[in-house]
Enzyme design. Structure first.
Site, PDB file in Angstrom:
ATOM      1  N   SER A  69      38.993  -3.730 -18.823  1.00 33.74           N
ATOM      2  CA  SER A  69      37.992  -4.706 -19.246  1.00 33.74           C
ATOM      3  C   SER A  69      37.300  -4.178 -20.492  1.00 33.74           C
ATOM      4  CB  SER A  69      36.980  -4.923 -18.125  1.00 33.74           C
ATOM      5  OG  SER A  69      36.264  -6.113 -18.356  1.00 33.74           O
TER       6      SER A  69
ATOM      7  N   ASP B 110      35.704 -21.805 -27.696  1.00 31.69           N
ATOM      8  CA  ASP B 110      35.233 -20.737 -26.803  1.00 31.69           C
ATOM      9  C   ASP B 110      33.835 -20.273 -27.227  1.00 31.69           C
ATOM     10  OD1 ASP B 110      34.750 -17.861 -26.460  1.00 31.69           O
ATOM     11  OD2 ASP B 110      36.808 -17.556 -25.831  1.00 31.69           O
ATOM     12  N   ASN B 111      33.709 -19.844 -28.488  1.00 27.60           N
ATOM     13  CA  ASN B 111      32.428 -19.305 -28.941  1.00 27.60           C
ATOM     14  C   ASN B 111      31.323 -20.354 -28.809  1.00 27.60           C
ATOM     15  OD1 ASN B 111      34.622 -17.816 -29.892  1.00 27.60           O
ATOM     16  ND2 ASN B 111      33.507 -16.995 -31.639  1.00 27.60           N
TER      17      ASN B 111
ATOM     18  N   HIS C  73      37.763  -8.721 -20.943  1.00 33.67           N
ATOM     19  CA  HIS C  73      36.999  -8.993 -19.715  1.00 33.67           C
ATOM     20  C   HIS C  73      37.899  -9.375 -18.529  1.00 33.67           C
ATOM     21  CE1 HIS C  73      33.691  -9.009 -22.529  1.00 33.67           C
ATOM     22  NE2 HIS C  73      34.236  -9.997 -23.195  1.00 33.67           N
TER      23      HIS C  73
ATOM     24  N   LYS D  54      40.037 -21.529 -30.999  1.00 39.64           N
ATOM     25  CA  LYS D  54      39.329 -20.423 -30.350  1.00 39.64           C
ATOM     26  C   LYS D  54      37.852 -20.486 -30.725  1.00 39.64           C
ATOM     27  CE  LYS D  54      37.836 -16.313 -29.004  1.00 39.64           C
ATOM     28  NZ  LYS D  54      36.439 -15.894 -29.227  1.00 39.64           N
TER      29      LYS D  54
ATOM     30  N   SER E 176      41.617 -20.386 -25.765  1.00 37.49           N
ATOM     31  CA  SER E 176      41.640 -19.052 -26.376  1.00 37.49           C
ATOM     32  C   SER E 176      42.911 -18.303 -26.004  1.00 37.49           C
ATOM     33  CB  SER E 176      40.444 -18.237 -25.880  1.00 37.49           C
ATOM     34  OG  SER E 176      39.252 -18.937 -26.099  1.00 37.49           O
TER      35      SER E 176
ATOM     36  N   GLU F 270      40.772 -10.830 -30.053  1.00 36.93           N
ATOM     37  CA  GLU F 270      40.125 -12.014 -29.493  1.00 36.93           C
ATOM     38  C   GLU F 270      38.818 -12.422 -30.172  1.00 36.93           C
ATOM     39  OE1 GLU F 270      41.087 -13.893 -26.891  1.00 36.93           O
ATOM     40  OE2 GLU F 270      39.273 -14.806 -26.073  1.00 36.93           O
TER      41      GLU F 270
ATOM     42  N   ASN G 100      40.598 -14.990 -33.007  1.00 36.86           N
ATOM     43  CA  ASN G 100      39.259 -15.588 -33.010  1.00 36.86           C
ATOM     44  C   ASN G 100      39.181 -16.790 -33.941  1.00 36.86           C
ATOM     45  OD1 ASN G 100      36.277 -15.456 -32.334  1.00 36.86           O
ATOM     46  ND2 ASN G 100      36.196 -15.305 -34.561  1.00 36.86           N
TER      47      ASN G 100
ATOM     48  N   GLN H 158      46.156 -16.491 -27.720  1.00 34.65           N
ATOM     49  CA  GLN H 158      46.513 -15.082 -27.505  1.00 34.65           C
ATOM     50  C   GLN H 158      47.998 -14.936 -27.179  1.00 34.65           C
ATOM     51  OE1 GLN H 158      45.510 -12.177 -27.939  1.00 34.65           O
ATOM     52  NE2 GLN H 158      43.289 -12.108 -27.860  1.00 34.65           N
TER      53      GLN H 158
ATOM     54  N   HIS I  62      28.843  -9.439 -28.977  1.00 34.30           N
ATOM     55  CA  HIS I  62      29.811  -8.567 -28.298  1.00 34.30           C
ATOM     56  C   HIS I  62      29.240  -7.208 -27.893  1.00 34.30           C
ATOM     57  CE1 HIS I  62      33.826  -7.485 -26.978  1.00 34.30           C
ATOM     58  NE2 HIS I  62      33.601  -6.290 -27.493  1.00 34.30           N
TER      59      HIS I  62
ATOM     60  N   SER J 159      31.623  -6.757 -17.149  1.00 35.17           N
ATOM     61  CA  SER J 159      32.216  -8.096 -17.187  1.00 35.17           C
ATOM     62  C   SER J 159      33.330  -8.333 -16.169  1.00 35.17           C
ATOM     63  CB  SER J 159      32.753  -8.383 -18.598  1.00 35.17           C
ATOM     64  OG  SER J 159      33.817  -7.509 -18.913  1.00 35.17           O
TER      65      SER J 159
ATOM     66  N   ASP K 232      39.986  -7.188 -27.280  1.00 31.62           N
ATOM     67  CA  ASP K 232      38.791  -8.023 -27.408  1.00 31.62           C
ATOM     68  C   ASP K 232      37.638  -7.112 -27.813  1.00 31.62           C
ATOM     69  OD1 ASP K 232      36.514  -9.585 -27.096  1.00 31.62           O
ATOM     70  OD2 ASP K 232      37.121 -10.449 -25.180  1.00 31.62           O
TER      71      ASP K 232
ATOM     72  N   HIS L 212      32.896 -17.652 -19.665  1.00 35.20           N
ATOM     73  CA  HIS L 212      33.155 -19.070 -19.922  1.00 35.20           C
ATOM     74  C   HIS L 212      34.057 -19.665 -18.838  1.00 35.20           C
ATOM     75  CE1 HIS L 212      31.466 -18.091 -23.690  1.00 35.20           C
ATOM     76  NE2 HIS L 212      32.542 -18.030 -24.432  1.00 35.20           N
TER      77      HIS L 212
ATOM     78  N   CYS M  38      29.900 -20.817 -24.738  1.00 32.62           N
ATOM     79  CA  CYS M  38      28.519 -20.320 -24.605  1.00 32.62           C
ATOM     80  C   CYS M  38      27.570 -21.438 -24.184  1.00 32.62           C
ATOM     81  CB  CYS M  38      28.042 -19.686 -25.911  1.00 32.62           C
ATOM     82  SG  CYS M  38      28.897 -18.135 -26.270  1.00 32.62           S
TER      83      CYS M  38
HETATM   84  P1  NAI Z   1      29.383 -15.813 -36.535  1.00 34.72           P
HETATM   85  O1  NAI Z   1      29.652 -14.918 -37.661  1.00 34.72           O
HETATM   86  O2  NAI Z   1      29.941 -17.203 -36.519  1.00 34.72           O
HETATM   87  O3  NAI Z   1      27.796 -15.972 -36.330  1.00 34.72           O
HETATM   88  C1  NAI Z   1      26.863 -14.945 -36.423  1.00 34.72           C
HETATM   89  C2  NAI Z   1      25.657 -15.512 -37.169  1.00 34.72           C
HETATM   90  O4  NAI Z   1      24.591 -14.560 -37.126  1.00 34.72           O
HETATM   91  C3  NAI Z   1      25.948 -15.796 -38.637  1.00 34.72           C
HETATM   92  O5  NAI Z   1      25.650 -17.152 -38.952  1.00 34.72           O
HETATM   93  C4  NAI Z   1      25.039 -14.823 -39.379  1.00 34.72           C
HETATM   94  O6  NAI Z   1      24.542 -15.367 -40.607  1.00 34.72           O
HETATM   95  C5  NAI Z   1      23.928 -14.594 -38.368  1.00 34.72           C
HETATM   96  N1  NAI Z   1      23.186 -13.341 -38.570  1.00 34.72           N
HETATM   97  C6  NAI Z   1      23.648 -12.121 -38.975  1.00 34.72           C
HETATM   98  N2  NAI Z   1      22.648 -11.237 -39.054  1.00 34.72           N
HETATM   99  C7  NAI Z   1      21.522 -11.889 -38.676  1.00 34.72           C
HETATM  100  C8  NAI Z   1      20.148 -11.505 -38.560  1.00 34.72           C
HETATM  101  N3  NAI Z   1      19.744 -10.268 -38.868  1.00 34.72           N
HETATM  102  N4  NAI Z   1      19.266 -12.443 -38.131  1.00 34.72           N
HETATM  103  C9  NAI Z   1      19.660 -13.708 -37.852  1.00 34.72           C
HETATM  104  N5  NAI Z   1      20.946 -14.126 -37.941  1.00 34.72           N
HETATM  105  C10 NAI Z   1      21.865 -13.225 -38.363  1.00 34.72           C
HETATM  106  O7  NAI Z   1      29.851 -15.043 -35.230  1.00 34.72           O
HETATM  107  P2  NAI Z   1      30.086 -15.673 -33.765  1.00 34.72           P
HETATM  108  O8  NAI Z   1      31.496 -16.095 -33.627  1.00 34.72           O
HETATM  109  O9  NAI Z   1      29.001 -16.618 -33.495  1.00 34.72           O
HETATM  110  O10 NAI Z   1      29.943 -14.357 -32.859  1.00 34.72           O
HETATM  111  C11 NAI Z   1      28.703 -13.686 -32.682  1.00 34.72           C
HETATM  112  C12 NAI Z   1      28.914 -12.527 -31.700  1.00 34.72           C
HETATM  113  O11 NAI Z   1      29.245 -13.055 -30.413  1.00 34.72           O
HETATM  114  C13 NAI Z   1      30.048 -11.589 -32.058  1.00 34.72           C
HETATM  115  O12 NAI Z   1      29.686 -10.277 -31.683  1.00 34.72           O
HETATM  116  C14 NAI Z   1      31.203 -12.082 -31.199  1.00 34.72           C
HETATM  117  O13 NAI Z   1      32.167 -11.095 -31.016  1.00 34.72           O
HETATM  118  C15 NAI Z   1      30.471 -12.451 -29.946  1.00 34.72           C
HETATM  119  N6  NAI Z   1      31.097 -13.435 -29.042  1.00 34.72           N
HETATM  120  C16 NAI Z   1      30.610 -13.462 -27.767  1.00 34.72           C
HETATM  121  C17 NAI Z   1      31.098 -14.362 -26.851  1.00 34.72           C
HETATM  122  C18 NAI Z   1      30.575 -14.376 -25.461  1.00 34.72           C
HETATM  123  O14 NAI Z   1      31.163 -15.024 -24.612  1.00 34.72           O
HETATM  124  N7  NAI Z   1      29.506 -13.693 -25.147  1.00 34.72           N
HETATM  125  C19 NAI Z   1      32.140 -15.343 -27.214  1.00 34.72           C
HETATM  126  C20 NAI Z   1      32.554 -15.262 -28.587  1.00 34.72           C
HETATM  127  C21 NAI Z   1      32.033 -14.344 -29.470  1.00 34.72           C
END
Ligand code: NAI
Length: 434
Positions: free
Chosen positions: A78, A192-193, A55, A188, A363, A158, A183, A367, A303, A83, A133, A355, A197
């Site tokens: 990006s 960050d996550n 991003h 991280k 984070s 990332e 990650n 990196q 993501h 983003s 990322d 963020h 958020c």
């Molecule tokens: P995580 O693996 O810690 O959490 C995902 C959760 O979703 C797990 O607890 C899992 O059991 C649950 N899950 C899976 N399938 C499901 C379903 N059908 N119904 C309900 N729950 C379900 O992953 P994390 O780190 O929380 O990342 C989640 C996403 O967010 C990823 O795609 C990651 O790349 C992205 N991300 C986005 C950020 C942002 O700023 N927008 C920052 C960091 C990560």
């Protein structure tokens, strides 16, 4: 197609504004500034040609300029079509870094931008390091330019979704270089996550809709790190939050954090706001859209945009589509208006600015350390996915304490022996979960 243009951004005239915000962000990014101080003179990244796909925000600009200060040649795109902060991209372009990024590009332009970064280095040679990322740059190099792989020393990734792809490649034997999973450094994903958020989800919903949040009902799908931060963000705004999960541990955590935990099919009809945070696909489908309230707000903070079945919405109700403003769209499903943010792409970067700097400094310090390690010590690594060692994770945290006035107690030798650690750390065993 590869261009000879040295950058492509929305408007280079935004560079001065971008520069002012980059300077403000530097004060909030002590980890990156400390690495400049520590390594800036020695230029340990000299010779590295890092293509980055992450991003293109103000915070990322501070990362890019840190890599440059450490001696690297850097090119950038990006990792999401919405983003980019155009003033950040402009400032980076003006500094001489080849950057190909603007807010609101289409999918073909997205691929084109990534492709440019493989070849746009000053000395005319292609990349020899990847900073990614989500894995789109990695996939492009590995699948479409395999001949470049032999000169690439490694890659750092990332986010959760990109890391999944890397472990899959490692399992299938299709990972041709060492990779560092940034990650899952504690400093991280647990910051960050989560705390990122916590700030940026509500920021995005407010900027997009101005809706009164207190008193509303939200459903958050997924209670991993992003879900925990997202639910906390909404709760902090006075929203009554329902969580959905498939993992009993995360479901129990959500319940004991005080959230209702229900099935999506039962709770979606109660929701004023629906947020997907799973990193999984097909979370919100046609049958859910059909149960939603009038003026329900639907968004994704994971993501990729496949968490929400936008294809169903466009196919069946596309004729009702009204754009309220960029990244805010209205559809009507069976008489009810549904407000979709950022076309189902990650909302905090599509509708807000991602963020805040302080958490991104954590984070991006990881990196930078990952890039340094791979560049300098690649021959020590197999073609596998690694994490940074715990002493570096602790170092990243330590670099962020003074800024917020944190003072640490220290262990006596006797105390350290008693709990079985070194007095200077690492302070926890590998299996500790924080
Ligand atoms: P995580 O693996 O810690 O959490 C995902 C959760 O979703 C797990 O607890 C899992 O059991 C649950 N899950 C899976 N399938 C499901 C379903 N059908 N119904 C309900 N729950 C379900 O992953 P994390 O780190 O929380 O990342 C989640 C996403 O967010 C990823 O795609 C990651 O790349 C992205 N991300 C986005 C950020 C942002 O700023 N927008 C920052 C960091 C990560």
């Amino acid at each position: 197609s590869v261009t000879t243009e040295k950058f492509k951004v929305k408007d280079i005239a935004l560079a001065d504004w971008g520069r002012k915000e980059i300077e403000l962000a530097e004060a909030e990014m002590p980890g990156l500034m400390a690495l400049r101080e520590e390594y800036g003179k020695d230029k340990p990244l000299a010779g590295a040609r890092i293509a980055g796909c992450l991003h293109m925000t103000i915070q990322t600009a501070v990362l890019i300029e840190t890599l440059v200060e450490l001696g690297a040649d850097v090119t950038w795109s990006s990792c999401n079509i919405f983003s980019t902060q155009d003033h950040a991209a402009a400032a980076i372009a003006k500094s001489g870094v080849p950057v190909y990024a603007w807010k609101g590009m289409n999918d073909e332009e997205f691929d084109w931008c990534i492709e440019q970064t493989l070849f746009a280095f000053e000395d005319g040679k292609p990349l020899n390091m990847i900073l990614d990322d989500g894995g789109d740059l990695t996939n492009m190099v590995l699948d479409r330019y395999p001949e470049l792989v032999k000169d690439i020393r490694g890659l750092s990734e990332e986010t959760t979704t990109g890391v999944h792809r890397l472990y899959e490649r490692m399992k299938n034997g299709t990972l041709p270089m060492p990779a560092i999973n940034v990650n899952d450094s504690v400093t991280k994903s647990k910051f960050d996550n989560k705390y990122g958020c916590k700030e940026s989800l509500v920021d995005a919903i407010r900027r997009a809709t101005d809706v009164m949040l207190a008193g509303k009902v939200a459903v958050v799908a997924g209670y991993g790190d992003v879900g925990k931060g997202s639910a906390a963000s909404l709760r902090g705004a006075g929203v009554r939050v329902i969580v959905t999960e498939i993992d009993p541990i995360c479901a129990l955590q959500a319940a004991m954090d005080g959230y209702e935990v229900k099935k999506m099919s039962d709770s979606v009809s109660r929701a004023d706001i629906v947020v997907t945070a799973t990193g999984n696909k097909d979370i919100i489908r046609g049958e859910h859209f059909e149960k939603m309230k009038d003026k329900a707000i639907v968004c994704n903070i994971g993501h990729f945009d496949n968490e929400i079945d936008m294809a169903w919405l466009k196919k069946n109700h596309g004729n009702t589509h009204v754009e309220i403003k960029p990244q805010v769209d209205l559809y009507n499903v069976n008489g009810n208006d549904i407000i979709v943010l950022a076309e189902g792409r990650l909302v905090n970067l599509g509708c807000a600015t991602g963020h805040p700097s302080f958490v991104m400094s954590n984070s991006f310090t990881n990196q930078t350390l990952a890039q340094l390690e791979l560049w300098q010590n690649h021959e020590k690594y197999d073609n596998a996915v690694y994490m940074l060692p715990k002493h570096l994770d602790e170092k990243v945290a330590a670099l962020h304490l003074a800024k917020i006035g944190v003072e640490l107690d220290t262990l006596s030798k006797d105390q350290a022996d008693y709990i079985g650690v070194e007095a200077e750390g690492p302070f926890k065993p590998e299996y500790y979960r924080y």
